[in-house]
Scaffold this active site. Sequence first.
Site, PDB file in Angstrom:
ATOM      1  N   ARG A  77     -18.983  32.885  -0.405  1.00 12.98           N
ATOM      2  CA  ARG A  77     -17.657  32.252  -0.223  1.00 12.98           C
ATOM      3  C   ARG A  77     -16.716  32.523  -1.392  1.00 12.98           C
ATOM      4  O   ARG A  77     -15.909  31.663  -1.767  1.00 12.98           O
ATOM      5  CB  ARG A  77     -17.785  30.737  -0.034  1.00 12.98           C
ATOM      6  CG  ARG A  77     -18.473  30.298   1.226  1.00 12.98           C
ATOM      7  CD  ARG A  77     -17.674  30.658   2.480  1.00 12.98           C
ATOM      8  NE  ARG A  77     -18.231  30.068   3.672  1.00 12.98           N
ATOM      9  CZ  ARG A  77     -19.207  30.612   4.393  1.00 12.98           C
ATOM     10  NH1 ARG A  77     -19.736  31.777   4.047  1.00 12.98           N
ATOM     11  NH2 ARG A  77     -19.661  30.015   5.489  1.00 12.98           N
TER      12      ARG A  77
ATOM     13  N   GLU B 186     -14.376  24.127  -0.248  1.00 11.88           N
ATOM     14  CA  GLU B 186     -14.167  25.500   0.233  1.00 11.88           C
ATOM     15  C   GLU B 186     -12.693  25.673   0.632  1.00 11.88           C
ATOM     16  O   GLU B 186     -12.098  26.727   0.453  1.00 11.88           O
ATOM     17  CB  GLU B 186     -15.066  25.754   1.457  1.00 11.88           C
ATOM     18  CG  GLU B 186     -14.861  27.121   2.061  1.00 11.88           C
ATOM     19  CD  GLU B 186     -15.610  27.333   3.376  1.00 11.88           C
ATOM     20  OE1 GLU B 186     -16.846  27.228   3.390  1.00 11.88           O
ATOM     21  OE2 GLU B 186     -14.939  27.624   4.387  1.00 11.88           O
TER      22      GLU B 186
ATOM     23  N   SER C 159     -16.137  24.046   7.438  1.00  7.76           N
ATOM     24  CA  SER C 159     -16.804  23.369   6.314  1.00  7.76           C
ATOM     25  C   SER C 159     -15.758  23.044   5.250  1.00  7.76           C
ATOM     26  O   SER C 159     -15.071  23.947   4.772  1.00  7.76           O
ATOM     27  CB  SER C 159     -17.855  24.282   5.682  1.00  7.76           C
ATOM     28  OG  SER C 159     -18.822  24.661   6.625  1.00  7.76           O
TER      29      SER C 159
HETATM   30  P1  FAD Z   1      -5.742  30.921   5.759  1.00  7.47           P
HETATM   31  O1  FAD Z   1      -6.386  29.593   5.980  1.00  7.47           O
HETATM   32  O2  FAD Z   1      -4.363  31.095   6.252  1.00  7.47           O
HETATM   33  O3  FAD Z   1      -5.811  31.275   4.203  1.00  7.47           O
HETATM   34  C1  FAD Z   1      -7.018  31.116   3.492  1.00  7.47           C
HETATM   35  C2  FAD Z   1      -6.851  31.714   2.087  1.00  7.47           C
HETATM   36  O4  FAD Z   1      -6.706  33.115   2.181  1.00  7.47           O
HETATM   37  C3  FAD Z   1      -5.595  31.234   1.359  1.00  7.47           C
HETATM   38  O5  FAD Z   1      -5.876  31.166  -0.013  1.00  7.47           O
HETATM   39  C4  FAD Z   1      -4.582  32.327   1.640  1.00  7.47           C
HETATM   40  O6  FAD Z   1      -3.593  32.427   0.638  1.00  7.47           O
HETATM   41  C5  FAD Z   1      -5.466  33.552   1.643  1.00  7.47           C
HETATM   42  N1  FAD Z   1      -4.978  34.611   2.525  1.00  7.47           N
HETATM   43  C6  FAD Z   1      -4.808  34.562   3.870  1.00  7.47           C
HETATM   44  N2  FAD Z   1      -4.390  35.761   4.335  1.00  7.47           N
HETATM   45  C7  FAD Z   1      -4.281  36.560   3.255  1.00  7.47           C
HETATM   46  C8  FAD Z   1      -3.894  37.922   3.077  1.00  7.47           C
HETATM   47  N3  FAD Z   1      -3.532  38.698   4.105  1.00  7.47           N
HETATM   48  N4  FAD Z   1      -3.904  38.436   1.823  1.00  7.47           N
HETATM   49  C9  FAD Z   1      -4.267  37.677   0.768  1.00  7.47           C
HETATM   50  N5  FAD Z   1      -4.634  36.394   0.880  1.00  7.47           N
HETATM   51  C10 FAD Z   1      -4.648  35.842   2.108  1.00  7.47           C
HETATM   52  N6  FAD Z   1     -15.349  30.377   7.325  1.00  7.47           N
HETATM   53  C11 FAD Z   1     -16.503  31.066   7.155  1.00  7.47           C
HETATM   54  O7  FAD Z   1     -16.630  31.830   6.189  1.00  7.47           O
HETATM   55  N7  FAD Z   1     -17.540  30.920   8.021  1.00  7.47           N
HETATM   56  C12 FAD Z   1     -17.474  30.112   9.089  1.00  7.47           C
HETATM   57  O8  FAD Z   1     -18.421  30.021   9.852  1.00  7.47           O
HETATM   58  C13 FAD Z   1     -16.271  29.391   9.307  1.00  7.47           C
HETATM   59  N8  FAD Z   1     -16.156  28.537  10.351  1.00  7.47           N
HETATM   60  C14 FAD Z   1     -14.999  27.865  10.553  1.00  7.47           C
HETATM   61  C15 FAD Z   1     -14.909  27.018  11.674  1.00  7.47           C
HETATM   62  C16 FAD Z   1     -13.724  26.343  11.943  1.00  7.47           C
HETATM   63  C17 FAD Z   1     -13.639  25.456  13.177  1.00  7.47           C
HETATM   64  C18 FAD Z   1     -12.609  26.498  11.079  1.00  7.47           C
HETATM   65  C19 FAD Z   1     -11.315  25.800  11.389  1.00  7.47           C
HETATM   66  C20 FAD Z   1     -12.702  27.301   9.947  1.00  7.47           C
HETATM   67  C21 FAD Z   1     -13.905  27.989   9.671  1.00  7.47           C
HETATM   68  N9  FAD Z   1     -14.052  28.833   8.548  1.00  7.47           N
HETATM   69  C22 FAD Z   1     -15.207  29.541   8.379  1.00  7.47           C
HETATM   70  C23 FAD Z   1     -12.958  28.968   7.582  1.00  7.47           C
HETATM   71  C24 FAD Z   1     -11.908  30.020   8.005  1.00  7.47           C
HETATM   72  O9  FAD Z   1     -12.104  30.407   9.332  1.00  7.47           O
HETATM   73  C25 FAD Z   1     -11.971  31.275   7.118  1.00  7.47           C
HETATM   74  O10 FAD Z   1     -11.811  30.941   5.771  1.00  7.47           O
HETATM   75  C26 FAD Z   1     -10.912  32.304   7.499  1.00  7.47           C
HETATM   76  O11 FAD Z   1     -11.158  33.520   6.862  1.00  7.47           O
HETATM   77  C27 FAD Z   1      -9.497  31.839   7.140  1.00  7.47           C
HETATM   78  O12 FAD Z   1      -8.575  32.740   7.711  1.00  7.47           O
HETATM   79  P2  FAD Z   1      -7.046  32.364   7.842  1.00  7.47           P
HETATM   80  O13 FAD Z   1      -6.343  33.564   8.331  1.00  7.47           O
HETATM   81  O14 FAD Z   1      -6.886  31.137   8.661  1.00  7.47           O
HETATM   82  O15 FAD Z   1      -6.660  32.067   6.338  1.00  7.47           O
HETATM   83  N1  EPU Z   2     -27.211  19.363   8.229  1.00 11.64           N
HETATM   84  C1  EPU Z   2     -27.449  18.015   8.252  1.00 11.64           C
HETATM   85  N2  EPU Z   2     -26.426  17.183   8.631  1.00 11.64           N
HETATM   86  C2  EPU Z   2     -25.213  17.658   8.985  1.00 11.64           C
HETATM   87  C3  EPU Z   2     -24.960  19.032   8.938  1.00 11.64           C
HETATM   88  C4  EPU Z   2     -25.996  19.887   8.557  1.00 11.64           C
HETATM   89  O1  EPU Z   2     -28.533  17.550   7.941  1.00 11.64           O
HETATM   90  O2  EPU Z   2     -24.352  16.848   9.336  1.00 11.64           O
HETATM   91  C5  EPU Z   2     -28.314  20.273   7.865  1.00 11.64           C
HETATM   92  C6  EPU Z   2     -28.826  21.015   9.110  1.00 11.64           C
HETATM   93  O3  EPU Z   2     -29.778  20.264   9.801  1.00 11.64           O
HETATM   94  C7  EPU Z   2     -29.394  22.262   8.506  1.00 11.64           C
HETATM   95  C8  EPU Z   2     -28.491  22.515   7.308  1.00 11.64           C
HETATM   96  O4  EPU Z   2     -27.845  21.289   7.014  1.00 11.64           O
HETATM   97  O5  EPU Z   2     -30.700  22.018   8.034  1.00 11.64           O
HETATM   98  C9  EPU Z   2     -27.480  23.628   7.540  1.00 11.64           C
HETATM   99  O6  EPU Z   2     -26.621  23.294   8.612  1.00 11.64           O
HETATM  100  P1  EPU Z   2     -25.835  24.405   9.472  1.00 11.64           P
HETATM  101  O7  EPU Z   2     -26.790  25.406  10.013  1.00 11.64           O
HETATM  102  O8  EPU Z   2     -24.960  23.690  10.437  1.00 11.64           O
HETATM  103  O9  EPU Z   2     -24.962  25.185   8.427  1.00 11.64           O
HETATM  104  P2  EPU Z   2     -24.078  24.709   7.209  1.00 11.64           P
HETATM  105  O10 EPU Z   2     -24.786  25.037   5.948  1.00 11.64           O
HETATM  106  O11 EPU Z   2     -23.644  23.293   7.387  1.00 11.64           O
HETATM  107  C10 EPU Z   2     -22.920  27.011   6.928  1.00 11.64           C
HETATM  108  C11 EPU Z   2     -21.533  27.500   6.656  1.00 11.64           C
HETATM  109  C12 EPU Z   2     -20.751  27.581   7.945  1.00 11.64           C
HETATM  110  C13 EPU Z   2     -21.465  28.558   8.891  1.00 11.64           C
HETATM  111  C14 EPU Z   2     -22.883  28.037   9.145  1.00 11.64           C
HETATM  112  C15 EPU Z   2     -23.693  29.014   9.968  1.00 11.64           C
HETATM  113  C16 EPU Z   2     -20.888  26.876   4.404  1.00 11.64           C
HETATM  114  C17 EPU Z   2     -20.114  25.955   3.550  1.00 11.64           C
HETATM  115  N3  EPU Z   2     -20.862  26.615   5.721  1.00 11.64           N
HETATM  116  O12 EPU Z   2     -22.829  25.676   7.398  1.00 11.64           O
HETATM  117  O13 EPU Z   2     -19.458  28.095   7.656  1.00 11.64           O
HETATM  118  O14 EPU Z   2     -20.775  28.673  10.104  1.00 11.64           O
HETATM  119  O15 EPU Z   2     -23.552  27.869   7.878  1.00 11.64           O
HETATM  120  O16 EPU Z   2     -23.965  30.138   9.211  1.00 11.64           O
HETATM  121  O17 EPU Z   2     -21.511  27.806   3.897  1.00 11.64           O
HETATM  122  C18 EPU Z   2     -17.271  27.431   7.017  1.00 11.64           C
HETATM  123  O18 EPU Z   2     -17.445  28.044   5.971  1.00 11.64           O
HETATM  124  O19 EPU Z   2     -16.179  26.861   7.301  1.00 11.64           O
HETATM  125  C19 EPU Z   2     -18.354  27.331   7.981  1.00 11.64           C
HETATM  126  C20 EPU Z   2     -18.271  26.614   9.104  1.00 11.64           C
END
Ligand code: FAD
Ligand code: EPU
Length: 338
Positions: free
Chosen positions: A164, A334, A238
């Site tokens: 991240r 994050e 997250s």
């Molecule tokens: P923004 O939110 O608009 O910006 C994020 C950051 O990036 C800011 O600092 C911004 O200035 C910068 N930025 C954006 N575009 C540019 C650019 N073109 N050049 C330079 N800087 C830029 N993230 C994960 O890693 N894994 C996940 O599984 C995951 N699951 C998610 C689930 C949900 C439901 C949601 C809402 C979010 C999740 N995220 C996850 C977080 C998010 O999807 C990522 O961080 C994504 O890359 C953000 O993209 P964005 O275009 O919305 O960026």
């Molecule tokens: N868990 C709990 N309680 C909860 C949530 C999770 O006990 O309420 C436990 C689960 O049981 C499991 C562990 O935590 O043992 C991990 O949970 P999960 O697989 O849901 O993944 P996470 O660590 O919570 C991360 C990323 C997600 C990504 C998933 C799948 C981060 C901060 N988050 O979540 O990314 O989608 O793994 O790879 O690394 C994001 O960055 O926005 C994001 C959603």
Amino acid sequence: MELNIQSNISLKPFNTFGIDAETNFLIEVNENETLTKIFKKGIFKENFFVLGAGSNVLFTKAFEGYIIRMNSKGIQSRIEGDHVYVTAQAGEIWNDFVWYCIHHSYAGIENMALIPGTVGASPVQNIGAYGTELMYVFHTCEAFDTQTGEFTTFKKDDCKFSYRDSIFKSKFKGRFIITEVTYKLNLSPAINTSYGAIESELVKEKIVNPSIADIATIVSKIRVEKLPDPSTVGNAGSFFKNPIISLHIFKKLLEHYPSIPHYPMPNDETKLAAGWLIEQCGWKGKEYGQAGVWKNQALVLINRQNATGQEIYNLSEQIITDVVNKFGIRLEREVNLL
Ligand code: FAD
Ligand code: EPU
């Protein structure tokens, strides 16, 4: 064409938390030339912020300055041997890009299906999910230097990717605007089912030899069960990172909490599950004014209806305090605070 600068705009449609904060100015960037025009006008000397789809930001107050919204589109690819180099413009929607690649049989990003946001933001925090991270498929990116007005290429090593994190979040935070990203994908897929939940879903669905489309479909299904859909419940995924701690501290925690979820990391470190820590503090599914903690995933803070960014921020502070008091671990956000 003249620069189109919009004034006094609500950012509610432009952030997945659905926070109704205003910005003084908003500029949509549909082509790279616009960045040069913005530079020539001296706007990069004022307060500005680059926005993609707003899925990893929390506006805690009105934004005083210029929001630069990346909206450029386009995808090109070049095949070389067993690999394909696919270049996408910053404003392409990540999940659409994932499916574009799947339909062309380009493998490597299917485990990251349904991550919200844009291509341009994908290197910023080295997005990751379900057993993979962007750094494994990143080749290069083009970026506009807001200090010099020039375009630069970043190679993988330049980006300093880690969990991240990247140089765009640390040393060069706010300086470079990523305009396009090139990914190195595979023509012969290496199916990755290392994340436990994928394996069990495959068994449930009786799929023996999954295609990359099967993997993306299964990952999307798991995600929908765990994470709220931002179009109905405001959130940014997250809210905190999973903490990485030393083996020494981990061993002490393990004595008190034998079932603590943990993942080994290089350099004698261990990653913990922040969602578990937060749940143990009693926060899962709890309401906090108009803010709250998601019922199926304690790592996700939500806008229950009309929360302000400040309310969500206050909830995050309370959670940080409670986790420190119970486990002695300080969670890091994050989500980018504004
Ligand atoms: P923004 O939110 O608009 O910006 C994020 C950051 O990036 C800011 O600092 C911004 O200035 C910068 N930025 C954006 N575009 C540019 C650019 N073109 N050049 C330079 N800087 C830029 N993230 C994960 O890693 N894994 C996940 O599984 C995951 N699951 C998610 C689930 C949900 C439901 C949601 C809402 C979010 C999740 N995220 C996850 C977080 C998010 O999807 C990522 O961080 C994504 O890359 C953000 O993209 P964005 O275009 O919305 O960026
Ligand atoms: N868990 C709990 N309680 C909860 C949530 C999770 O006990 O309420 C436990 C689960 O049981 C499991 C562990 O935590 O043992 C991990 O949970 P999960 O697989 O849901 O993944 P996470 O660590 O919570 C991360 C990323 C997600 C990504 C998933 C799948 C981060 C901060 N988050 O979540 O990314 O989608 O793994 O790879 O690394 C994001 O960055 O926005 C994001 C959603």
